[in-house]
Design an enzyme around this catalytic site. Sequence first.
Site, short mmCIF file in Angstrom:
data_model
loop_
_atom_site.label_atom_id
_atom_site.label_comp_id
_atom_site.label_asym_id
_atom_site.label_seq_id
_atom_site.Cartn_x
_atom_site.Cartn_y
_atom_site.Cartn_z
N TYR A 144 0.77 -0.96 -0.09
CA TYR A 144 -0.15 -0.16 0.13
C TYR A 144 0.93 1.08 0.10
O TYR A 144 1.88 1.46 0.84
CB TYR A 144 -0.90 0.13 1.34
CG TYR A 144 -1.93 1.34 1.33
CD1 TYR A 144 -2.77 1.46 0.39
CD2 TYR A 144 -1.65 2.32 2.39
CE1 TYR A 144 -3.71 2.34 0.38
CE2 TYR A 144 -2.40 3.36 2.48
CZ TYR A 144 -3.49 3.48 1.66
OH TYR A 144 -4.30 4.59 1.71
N ASP A 239 9.46 2.82 0.20
CA ASP A 239 8.24 3.29 0.76
C ASP A 239 8.38 3.08 2.23
O ASP A 239 8.07 2.00 2.57
CB ASP A 239 6.72 3.23 0.31
CG ASP A 239 5.66 3.90 0.88
OD1 ASP A 239 6.14 4.37 1.96
OD2 ASP A 239 4.79 3.57 0.59
N LYS A 267 4.04 8.85 9.33
CA LYS A 267 3.77 8.26 10.41
C LYS A 267 4.88 8.67 11.47
O LYS A 267 4.75 9.70 12.02
CB LYS A 267 3.87 6.79 10.28
CG LYS A 267 2.82 6.50 9.28
CD LYS A 267 2.09 5.25 9.15
CE LYS A 267 0.85 5.10 8.39
NZ LYS A 267 0.92 4.06 7.22
#
Length: 430
Positions: A144, A239, A267
Amino acid sequence: MGYEKSEAAFEEAYRYIPGGVDSPVRAFGSVGGVPPFIERGEGPYLYDIDGNRYIDYVQSWGPLIFGHCDPEIENAVIETAKKGLSFGAPTELETALAKEIVELFDSIDKVRFVNSGTEAVMSALRLARGYTGRDDFVKFTGCYHGHSDSLLVQAGSGAATFGAPSSPGVPADLTKHTLLATYNDLESVKRCFEQSEGGIACVIIEPIAGNMGLVPAEESFLQGLRELCDAHGALLIFDEVMSGFRASLKGAQGLTTVRPDLVTLGKVIGGGMPVGAFGGRAEIMHKLSPEGPVYQAGTLSGNPVAMAAGLTSLRKLKANPSLYVTLAERARKLMEGFEAAARSAGLPLVTEVRGSMFGFFFTDEPVKNFEDAKRGDNEYFKKFHRAMLDRGVYLACSSYETGFISTALDDALIDETIRIAYEAMQSIHG
Ligand SMILES: *Cc1c(COP(=O)(O)O)cnc(C)c1O
């Protein structure tokens, strides 16, 4: 445990917000039941509006590596907020955070801040395409990368195919350049390179996948990707929105010798505030506006309050690199406890740990890619999740998510969680 107030709050939210939530997974769709509405957090705990207390293993889906209401982060946020919330002009805080990141990652010479992981990846992809002058790129099924159009491509067949959009509203024209490969399967990536007519701009990967459950890439696979990219003049993008500052202080790059050309972060980097970042080699970043022609911008990018939260978090992490050893030990202990609990109930379970990240699947088979992950028994997961929640343990509400240990979670809480896991595993058959 009662959930009456959350039930009413969810009903009310439903009237005004689609599905009652601002991000789909929060609606508890894959586990059923009503999501507890949260009133506050404190250290390792979440408190919902019915007064239930939970040991929190979600941590806002990763950012809160110091748990809730860390005094230093809280203080930095409050002090910075007192000077104004946003200026849309340069501040020294941005440079300070950029410097911390550049010093930490050999793969990053320059970095730019955005407001989310989605934005970071979308921008890195544009930059990779702008830099190489190519349109096609490779992504892996089950990885994702946020919800931007060309990355929102159906997780599906293992064969290398041109991707179909996984959401209405994404024109096929926008995903026809997205080639899908299988995680940990180099041959599938080679096929993508062979199929591409205009050439591959980049391969983007979660070097430790955390969005199909926790599935790390094998070292030889990452090395193979590096070689393939080099041979074809394509960029390799890691990522690390989730794994950055989570798997180790340097994210996945602390655990592999392979170096990407571009990295995306998010995050933990915001310490609980909305921050994303992308960075990489100077000659690539140089192509970015205003130095170069690749456009990218943001009204609230580099927001001072968010930068202050991120900077405080990163400095705390850097001052204490050994905390990753402790976090990993606790994650391992928790997963060994879950395995033993599953065995005692006659249930299959495989687990994985990387630093402060953990994952588990109700299956006997090793999980190397999304197809394997899908073999995990979702009925067992649902029952386990519910049984844990009802006993005060807040786990991610989907079997394709990763769990997180924060520094606020001590050994006693891990032991308590394991004890509860025994009960929960027993209850699955019951
Ligand atoms: C969470 C995540 C994103 C998206 O970040 P948002 O801040 O939710 O937009 C992108 N990539 C990975 C690997 C993620 O885990």
